[in-house]
Design a protein around this motif. Structure first.
Motif, mmCIF file in Angstrom:
data_model
loop_
_atom_site.group_PDB
_atom_site.id
_atom_site.type_symbol
_atom_site.label_atom_id
_atom_site.label_comp_id
_atom_site.label_asym_id
_atom_site.label_seq_id
_atom_site.Cartn_x
_atom_site.Cartn_y
_atom_site.Cartn_z
ATOM 1 N N ARG A 1 -23.865 26.123 -2.686
ATOM 2 C CA ARG A 1 -23.532 25.176 -1.625
ATOM 3 C C ARG A 1 -24.686 24.220 -1.358
ATOM 4 N NH1 ARG A 1 -20.593 28.584 3.067
ATOM 5 N NH2 ARG A 1 -20.286 26.511 3.933
ATOM 6 N N HIS B 1 -18.710 21.414 3.640
ATOM 7 C CA HIS B 1 -17.642 20.939 2.754
ATOM 8 C C HIS B 1 -17.675 21.647 1.408
ATOM 9 C CE1 HIS B 1 -14.668 18.196 1.161
ATOM 10 N NE2 HIS B 1 -15.468 17.937 0.139
ATOM 11 N N ALA B 2 -18.846 22.021 0.962
ATOM 12 C CA ALA B 2 -18.967 22.733 -0.320
ATOM 13 C C ALA B 2 -18.220 24.057 -0.277
ATOM 14 C CB ALA B 2 -20.437 22.961 -0.663
ATOM 15 N N TYR C 1 -24.602 15.672 -3.765
ATOM 16 C CA TYR C 1 -23.704 14.646 -3.250
ATOM 17 C C TYR C 1 -24.220 13.916 -2.021
ATOM 18 C CZ TYR C 1 -20.224 16.148 -6.572
ATOM 19 O OH TYR C 1 -19.565 16.421 -7.732
ATOM 20 N N LYS D 1 -15.449 24.594 1.281
ATOM 21 C CA LYS D 1 -14.032 24.266 1.114
ATOM 22 C C LYS D 1 -13.700 23.896 -0.332
ATOM 23 C CE LYS D 1 -13.860 22.696 5.856
ATOM 24 N NZ LYS D 1 -13.863 21.543 6.739
ATOM 25 N N GLU D 2 -14.715 23.497 -1.075
ATOM 26 C CA GLU D 2 -14.527 23.148 -2.483
ATOM 27 C C GLU D 2 -14.626 24.366 -3.393
ATOM 28 O OE1 GLU D 2 -13.835 20.130 -3.974
ATOM 29 O OE2 GLU D 2 -13.472 19.391 -1.949
ATOM 30 N N TYR E 1 -17.297 26.643 -3.372
ATOM 31 C CA TYR E 1 -18.661 27.129 -3.560
ATOM 32 C C TYR E 1 -18.969 28.118 -2.441
ATOM 33 C CZ TYR E 1 -19.167 23.177 -6.725
ATOM 34 O OH TYR E 1 -19.003 22.290 -7.749
ATOM 35 N N TYR F 1 -24.723 21.707 -4.190
ATOM 36 C CA TYR F 1 -23.637 20.750 -4.000
ATOM 37 C C TYR F 1 -24.013 19.708 -2.949
ATOM 38 C CZ TYR F 1 -18.936 19.009 -2.960
ATOM 39 O OH TYR F 1 -17.841 18.214 -2.762
#
Length: 104
Positions: free
Chosen positions: A66, A54-55, A73, A57-58, A60, A69
């Motif tokens: 990543r 998911h990182a 989280y 897609k954000e 990173y 991140y």
């Protein structure tokens, strides 16, 4: 992914290998422990791996970013799971049944 599968297999092999080296025979308790080990290793690996993915897609793109991140989280969630598992295991040290003391 391939690395997630390698991580899960390594965790399961390490724990079950330790049980073998301790001389435990495969009984009901060991079978239950094997299922629990698979569940916990999949839980840990999928949580951290999905957040790592998911990182990307954000935005990173760097591997270290990543990881940071995903650790930021998802780290507290995984750590809380480890603490609750450890807490429940510590109570089992007080049990007198062989199954519970062996699983602790």
């Amino acid at each position: 992914s391939f690395f997630a599968i390698v991580a899960i297999v390594s965790i399961v092999a390490g724990v079950l290998g330790a049980a073998f080296l301790l001389g435990w025979s495969l009984g009901v308790g060991e079978a239950i422990a094997a299922v629990m080990v698979v569940g916990l290793s999949v839980d840990f690996t999928t949580h951290t791996g999905s957040m790592y993915s998911h990182a990307g897609k954000e935005g990173y793109n760097d591997r270290q970013d990543r990881f940071k991140y995903s650790a930021l989280y998802m780290g507290p969630t995984v750590l809380a799971g480890a603490v609750t598992t450890g807490g429940s295991t510590s109570v089992m040290f007080l049990c007198q049944l062989n199954f519970f003391s062996k699983m602790a």
